[in-house]
Scaffold this motif. Structure first.
Motif, PDB file in Angstrom:
ATOM      1  N   ASP A  82       0.872  -1.444  -0.159  1.00 51.89           N
ATOM      2  CA  ASP A  82      -0.064   0.087   0.245  1.00 51.89           C
ATOM      3  C   ASP A  82       0.842   1.271  -0.278  1.00 51.89           C
ATOM      4  N   ALA A  83       1.098   1.685  -1.228  1.00 54.37           N
ATOM      5  CA  ALA A  83       1.571   2.963  -1.332  1.00 54.37           C
ATOM      6  C   ALA A  83       1.407   4.255  -0.374  1.00 54.37           C
ATOM      7  N   ALA A  84       0.777   4.942  -0.408  1.00 52.20           N
ATOM      8  CA  ALA A  84      -0.647   5.800   0.974  1.00 52.20           C
ATOM      9  C   ALA A  84       0.284   5.187   2.375  1.00 52.20           C
ATOM     10  N   GLN A  85       0.190   4.367   2.537  1.00 46.49           N
ATOM     11  CA  GLN A  85       0.888   3.311   4.019  1.00 46.49           C
ATOM     12  C   GLN A  85       1.702   3.389   3.694  1.00 46.49           C
ATOM     13  N   LYS A  86       2.710   3.060   3.191  1.00 50.08           N
ATOM     14  CA  LYS A  86       4.054   3.504   3.306  1.00 50.08           C
ATOM     15  C   LYS A  86       5.318   4.623   3.697  1.00 50.08           C
ATOM     16  N   VAL A  87       4.394   6.127   2.788  1.00 46.15           N
ATOM     17  CA  VAL A  87       4.828   6.916   4.000  1.00 46.15           C
ATOM     18  C   VAL A  87       4.525   7.682   5.259  1.00 46.15           C
ATOM     19  N   THR A  88       3.887   6.475   5.497  1.00 46.95           N
ATOM     20  CA  THR A  88       3.578   6.667   7.401  1.00 46.95           C
ATOM     21  C   THR A  88       5.082   6.952   8.131  1.00 46.95           C
ATOM     22  N   SER A  89       5.091   7.128   8.995  1.00 49.63           N
ATOM     23  CA  SER A  89       6.556   6.842   9.919  1.00 49.63           C
ATOM     24  C   SER A  89       5.875   5.948  10.048  1.00 49.63           C
ATOM     25  N   ASP A  90       4.931   4.992  10.858  1.00 47.65           N
ATOM     26  CA  ASP A  90       5.090   3.633  10.992  1.00 47.65           C
ATOM     27  C   ASP A  90       5.701   2.661  10.027  1.00 47.65           C
ATOM     28  N   CYS A  91       5.247   2.797   8.762  1.00 41.22           N
ATOM     29  CA  CYS A  91       5.421   2.312   7.260  1.00 41.22           C
ATOM     30  C   CYS A  91       7.736   2.395   8.075  1.00 41.22           C
ATOM     31  N   GLN A  92       7.365   3.578   7.823  1.00 46.62           N
ATOM     32  CA  GLN A  92       9.568   3.773   7.643  1.00 46.62           C
ATOM     33  C   GLN A  92       9.320   2.756   8.687  1.00 46.62           C
ATOM     34  N   ASN A  93       9.288   3.054   9.960  1.00 48.21           N
ATOM     35  CA  ASN A  93       9.947   2.635  11.320  1.00 48.21           C
ATOM     36  C   ASN A  93      10.173   1.146  10.615  1.00 48.21           C
ATOM     37  N   ALA A  94       9.170   0.666  10.551  1.00 50.25           N
ATOM     38  CA  ALA A  94       9.213  -0.882  10.394  1.00 50.25           C
ATOM     39  C   ALA A  94       9.802  -1.088   9.335  1.00 50.25           C
ATOM     40  N   LEU A  95      10.213  -0.425   8.049  1.00 47.35           N
ATOM     41  CA  LEU A  95      10.819  -0.645   7.220  1.00 47.35           C
ATOM     42  C   LEU A  95      12.014  -0.248   7.478  1.00 47.35           C
ATOM     43  N   ASP A  96      12.782   0.484   8.265  1.00 48.92           N
ATOM     44  CA  ASP A  96      13.786   0.520   8.811  1.00 48.92           C
ATOM     45  C   ASP A  96      13.882  -0.066   9.057  1.00 48.92           C
ATOM     46  N   ALA A  97      13.191  -1.272  10.412  1.00 48.86           N
ATOM     47  CA  ALA A  97      13.989  -1.635  11.259  1.00 48.86           C
ATOM     48  C   ALA A  97      14.708  -3.008  10.836  1.00 48.86           C
ATOM     49  N   GLN A  98      13.527  -3.284   9.479  1.00 47.37           N
ATOM     50  CA  GLN A  98      14.105  -4.717   8.706  1.00 47.37           C
ATOM     51  C   GLN A  98      15.090  -4.371   7.684  1.00 47.37           C
TER      52      GLN A  98
END
Length: 72
Positions: free
Chosen positions: A48-64
């Motif tokens: 979901d591109a709209a979700q991907k830009v949220t800070s929560d997604c960025q935190n999850a993606l950065d952690a991964q």
């Protein structure tokens, strides 16, 4: 009076944008410690591109990314 009511309505709608009640925002450190939640969230963010830009997604993606690169 109508302008004020319209402005308040617009502001309340805009303030709700970007908030996801199903996923309260977590920190990168939290996602690093919670593997199942991180994997699920990364999957949702990638779909979901709209979700991907949220800070929560960025935190999850950065952690991964950090775990992939350096391990735990």
């Amino acid at each position: 009076m109508k302008k004020a009511a319209l402005m308040l309505l617009s502001l309340s709608i805009l303030s709700a944008c970007g908030k996801d009640a199903d996923h309260p925002p977590q920190t990168k450190d939290w996602y690093m410690k919670h593997d199942p939640e991180r994997h699920a969230r990364v999957s949702e963010c990638k779909n979901d591109a709209a979700q991907k830009v949220t800070s929560d997604c960025q935190n999850a993606l950065d952690a991964q990314a950090q775990i992939t690169a350096f391990g735990k």
